[in-house]
Design a protein around this motif. Structure first.
Motif, PDB file in Angstrom:
ATOM      1  N   VAL A  44       5.082  46.919  27.533  1.00 43.78           N
ATOM      2  CA  VAL A  44       3.741  46.598  28.075  1.00 43.78           C
ATOM      3  C   VAL A  44       3.072  46.043  27.049  1.00 43.78           C
ATOM      4  O   VAL A  44       1.975  45.063  27.059  1.00 43.78           O
ATOM      5  N   GLN A  45       3.145  46.569  25.947  1.00 46.28           N
ATOM      6  CA  GLN A  45       2.172  46.463  24.604  1.00 46.28           C
ATOM      7  C   GLN A  45       2.434  45.017  24.321  1.00 46.28           C
ATOM      8  O   GLN A  45       1.667  44.166  24.135  1.00 46.28           O
ATOM      9  N   VAL A  46       3.807  44.611  24.174  1.00 48.16           N
ATOM     10  CA  VAL A  46       4.144  43.406  23.566  1.00 48.16           C
ATOM     11  C   VAL A  46       3.614  42.343  24.595  1.00 48.16           C
ATOM     12  O   VAL A  46       3.327  41.313  24.293  1.00 48.16           O
ATOM     13  N   GLU A  47       3.924  42.287  25.953  1.00 43.13           N
ATOM     14  CA  GLU A  47       3.261  41.512  26.915  1.00 43.13           C
ATOM     15  C   GLU A  47       1.836  41.326  26.918  1.00 43.13           C
ATOM     16  O   GLU A  47       1.492  40.156  27.110  1.00 43.13           O
ATOM     17  N   LEU A  48       1.173  42.227  26.573  1.00 41.77           N
ATOM     18  CA  LEU A  48      -0.142  42.079  26.586  1.00 41.77           C
ATOM     19  C   LEU A  48      -0.862  41.559  25.298  1.00 41.77           C
ATOM     20  O   LEU A  48      -1.830  40.816  25.338  1.00 41.77           O
ATOM     21  N   PHE A  49      -0.036  42.192  24.331  1.00 42.49           N
ATOM     22  CA  PHE A  49      -0.988  41.897  22.748  1.00 42.49           C
ATOM     23  C   PHE A  49      -0.087  40.975  22.070  1.00 42.49           C
ATOM     24  O   PHE A  49      -0.579  40.656  20.761  1.00 42.49           O
ATOM     25  N   GLY A  50       1.047  40.771  22.171  1.00 40.22           N
ATOM     26  CA  GLY A  50       1.955  39.633  21.524  1.00 40.22           C
ATOM     27  C   GLY A  50       2.838  40.653  20.732  1.00 40.22           C
ATOM     28  O   GLY A  50       3.007  41.904  20.371  1.00 40.22           O
ATOM     29  N   PRO A  51       3.807  39.959  19.919  1.00 41.12           N
ATOM     30  CA  PRO A  51       4.694  40.739  18.989  1.00 41.12           C
ATOM     31  C   PRO A  51       4.243  41.592  18.120  1.00 41.12           C
ATOM     32  O   PRO A  51       3.074  41.209  17.709  1.00 41.12           O
ATOM     33  N   ALA A  52       4.758  42.658  17.189  1.00 42.26           N
ATOM     34  CA  ALA A  52       4.204  43.224  16.259  1.00 42.26           C
ATOM     35  C   ALA A  52       4.251  42.495  14.938  1.00 42.26           C
ATOM     36  O   ALA A  52       4.797  41.380  14.987  1.00 42.26           O
ATOM     37  N   PRO A  53       3.201  42.647  14.058  1.00 44.33           N
ATOM     38  CA  PRO A  53       3.437  42.055  12.720  1.00 44.33           C
ATOM     39  C   PRO A  53       4.522  41.952  12.217  1.00 44.33           C
ATOM     40  O   PRO A  53       5.165  42.952  12.054  1.00 44.33           O
ATOM     41  N   GLY A  54       4.852  40.897  11.756  1.00 41.20           N
ATOM     42  CA  GLY A  54       6.244  40.815  11.016  1.00 41.20           C
ATOM     43  C   GLY A  54       7.525  40.678  11.999  1.00 41.20           C
ATOM     44  O   GLY A  54       8.564  40.268  11.421  1.00 41.20           O
ATOM     45  N   ALA A  58      10.135  36.671  17.822  1.00 39.72           N
ATOM     46  CA  ALA A  58      10.179  36.952  19.265  1.00 39.72           C
ATOM     47  C   ALA A  58       8.861  36.476  19.882  1.00 39.72           C
ATOM     48  O   ALA A  58       8.003  37.356  19.900  1.00 39.72           O
ATOM     49  N   THR A  59       8.874  35.260  20.148  1.00 46.31           N
ATOM     50  CA  THR A  59       7.421  34.927  21.076  1.00 46.31           C
ATOM     51  C   THR A  59       7.530  34.920  22.521  1.00 46.31           C
ATOM     52  O   THR A  59       6.436  34.625  22.944  1.00 46.31           O
ATOM     53  N   ALA A  60       8.492  35.392  23.107  1.00 46.39           N
ATOM     54  CA  ALA A  60       8.699  35.384  24.603  1.00 46.39           C
ATOM     55  C   ALA A  60       7.697  36.486  25.112  1.00 46.39           C
ATOM     56  O   ALA A  60       7.973  37.456  24.341  1.00 46.39           O
ATOM     57  N   LYS A  61       7.374  36.259  26.314  1.00 42.36           N
ATOM     58  CA  LYS A  61       6.417  37.456  26.835  1.00 42.36           C
ATOM     59  C   LYS A  61       7.616  38.520  27.505  1.00 42.36           C
ATOM     60  O   LYS A  61       7.541  39.590  27.456  1.00 42.36           O
ATOM     61  N   CYS A  62       8.724  37.656  27.812  1.00 43.46           N
ATOM     62  CA  CYS A  62       9.881  38.568  28.598  1.00 43.46           C
ATOM     63  C   CYS A  62      10.591  39.300  27.490  1.00 43.46           C
ATOM     64  O   CYS A  62      11.037  38.732  26.519  1.00 43.46           O
ATOM     65  N   GLN A  63      10.898  40.678  27.446  1.00 40.86           N
ATOM     66  CA  GLN A  63      11.593  41.272  26.773  1.00 40.86           C
ATOM     67  C   GLN A  63      13.007  41.049  26.495  1.00 40.86           C
ATOM     68  O   GLN A  63      13.893  41.037  25.091  1.00 40.86           O
ATOM     69  N   MET A  64      13.704  40.603  27.668  1.00 45.57           N
ATOM     70  CA  MET A  64      14.983  40.284  27.339  1.00 45.57           C
ATOM     71  C   MET A  64      15.131  38.710  26.662  1.00 45.57           C
ATOM     72  O   MET A  64      15.981  38.738  25.827  1.00 45.57           O
ATOM     73  N   ASP A  65      14.287  37.790  26.932  1.00 45.27           N
ATOM     74  CA  ASP A  65      14.263  36.701  26.172  1.00 45.27           C
ATOM     75  C   ASP A  65      13.962  36.950  24.743  1.00 45.27           C
ATOM     76  O   ASP A  65      14.443  36.299  23.792  1.00 45.27           O
ATOM     77  N   ALA A  66      12.823  37.744  24.464  1.00 50.48           N
ATOM     78  CA  ALA A  66      12.537  38.269  23.208  1.00 50.48           C
ATOM     79  C   ALA A  66      13.709  38.772  22.501  1.00 50.48           C
ATOM     80  O   ALA A  66      13.881  38.366  21.017  1.00 50.48           O
ATOM     81  N   PHE A  67      14.494  39.562  22.959  1.00 50.35           N
ATOM     82  CA  PHE A  67      15.609  40.369  22.393  1.00 50.35           C
ATOM     83  C   PHE A  67      16.545  39.035  21.960  1.00 50.35           C
ATOM     84  O   PHE A  67      17.077  39.091  20.846  1.00 50.35           O
ATOM     85  N   TRP A  68      16.793  38.180  22.834  1.00 45.75           N
ATOM     86  CA  TRP A  68      17.780  36.876  22.450  1.00 45.75           C
ATOM     87  C   TRP A  68      17.208  36.263  21.214  1.00 45.75           C
ATOM     88  O   TRP A  68      17.936  35.452  20.595  1.00 45.75           O
ATOM     89  N   GLN A  69      15.958  35.927  21.275  1.00 51.31           N
ATOM     90  CA  GLN A  69      15.377  35.183  20.349  1.00 51.31           C
ATOM     91  C   GLN A  69      15.553  35.971  18.758  1.00 51.31           C
ATOM     92  O   GLN A  69      15.764  35.243  17.867  1.00 51.31           O
ATOM     93  N   ILE A  70      15.418  37.232  18.809  1.00 47.63           N
ATOM     94  CA  ILE A  70      15.584  37.908  17.592  1.00 47.63           C
ATOM     95  C   ILE A  70      17.060  37.907  17.046  1.00 47.63           C
ATOM     96  O   ILE A  70      17.371  37.738  16.075  1.00 47.63           O
ATOM     97  N   TRP A  71      17.827  38.108  18.227  1.00 48.15           N
ATOM     98  CA  TRP A  71      19.643  38.025  18.120  1.00 48.15           C
ATOM     99  C   TRP A  71      19.857  36.582  17.397  1.00 48.15           C
ATOM    100  O   TRP A  71      20.643  36.713  16.399  1.00 48.15           O
ATOM    101  N   ASN A  72      19.290  35.389  17.735  1.00 49.97           N
ATOM    102  CA  ASN A  72      19.720  34.411  17.450  1.00 49.97           C
ATOM    103  C   ASN A  72      19.034  34.036  15.871  1.00 49.97           C
ATOM    104  O   ASN A  72      19.651  33.317  15.093  1.00 49.97           O
ATOM    105  N   SER A  73      17.856  34.500  15.642  1.00 50.23           N
ATOM    106  CA  SER A  73      17.343  34.197  14.316  1.00 50.23           C
ATOM    107  C   SER A  73      17.501  35.066  13.274  1.00 50.23           C
ATOM    108  O   SER A  73      17.875  34.958  12.203  1.00 50.23           O
ATOM    109  N   HIS A  74      17.531  36.586  13.837  1.00 46.59           N
ATOM    110  CA  HIS A  74      17.685  37.677  12.707  1.00 46.59           C
ATOM    111  C   HIS A  74      18.960  38.876  13.221  1.00 46.59           C
ATOM    112  O   HIS A  74      18.250  39.988  13.675  1.00 46.59           O
ATOM    113  N   PRO A  75      19.833  38.488  13.388  1.00 44.54           N
ATOM    114  CA  PRO A  75      21.067  39.434  14.192  1.00 44.54           C
ATOM    115  C   PRO A  75      21.192  40.909  13.071  1.00 44.54           C
ATOM    116  O   PRO A  75      21.586  41.683  13.737  1.00 44.54           O
ATOM    117  N   GLN A  76      20.752  40.631  12.132  1.00 40.34           N
ATOM    118  CA  GLN A  76      20.751  41.931  11.133  1.00 40.34           C
ATOM    119  C   GLN A  76      19.800  42.853  11.475  1.00 40.34           C
ATOM    120  O   GLN A  76      19.795  44.156  11.226  1.00 40.34           O
TER     121      GLN A  76
END
Length: 170
Positions: A44-54, A58-76
């Protein structure tokens, strides 16, 4: 036992003969309750206020889409998170096993009480334990719902709520 309301249709509290006892099940329930409460608050915090600094990947409001954005850009980051989860589970597994064998530790009690809730009235502390279980059980359902609707609609929970309210209002 905190949270016991007498509802056990599968008889899980009486399965000592299969190698899983009530202590282990209780420990797992408390752990999952605490993780679910943190997950729902984080979603809920990410959906309302956006991603954490740094974490601008992950710019998607949907957490599952945000997970895959992070997976594709920084799998580490995901790999590091999984490694940390394994280390934490190892430590808590040792605490659970030793606490179950010795009987010196209640399920979910890691001797961490920075606000001093245990030092006060035992009845109030028992009420807090029951509230933790009840709210944790609700949070497990909420986290599952948020993740499932994110997978099916690719929209965040608050976005889906606002859409449902606008579609069904007079």
């Amino acid at each position: 036992m905190a949270g016991d309301v007498g509802f056990d249709p599968l008889g899980l509290s009486n399965i000592d003969d299969v190698g899983i006892d009530l202590y282990w099940l209780r420990e797992a329930e408390i752990k999952h309750c605490r993780v679910a409460m943190l997950a729902v608050a984080g979603i809920v915090q990410v959906e309302l206020f956006g991603p954490a600094p740094g974490c601008e990947a992950a710019t998607a409001k949907c957490q599952m889409d945000a997970f895959w954005q992070i997976w594709n850009s920084h799998p580490q980051y995901i790999a590091f998170g999984l490694i940390m989860i394994m280390i934490i589970e190892m430590i808590s597994g040792i605490a659970t096993t030793s606490g179950r064998e010795s009987g010196d530790r209640a399920p979910g009690d890691f001797m961490l009480d920075p606000l001093g809730f245990k030092k006060g009235d035992p009845a109030k502390y028992a009420r807090l334990e029951a509230q933790e279980i009840a709210n944790g059980r609700l949070a497990m359902w909420a986290a599952a719902g948020l993740l499932m609707q994110g997978c099916s609609t690719h929209a965040g929970g608050t976005e889906n709520l606002m859409q449902a309210l606008s579609d069904n209002s007079f």
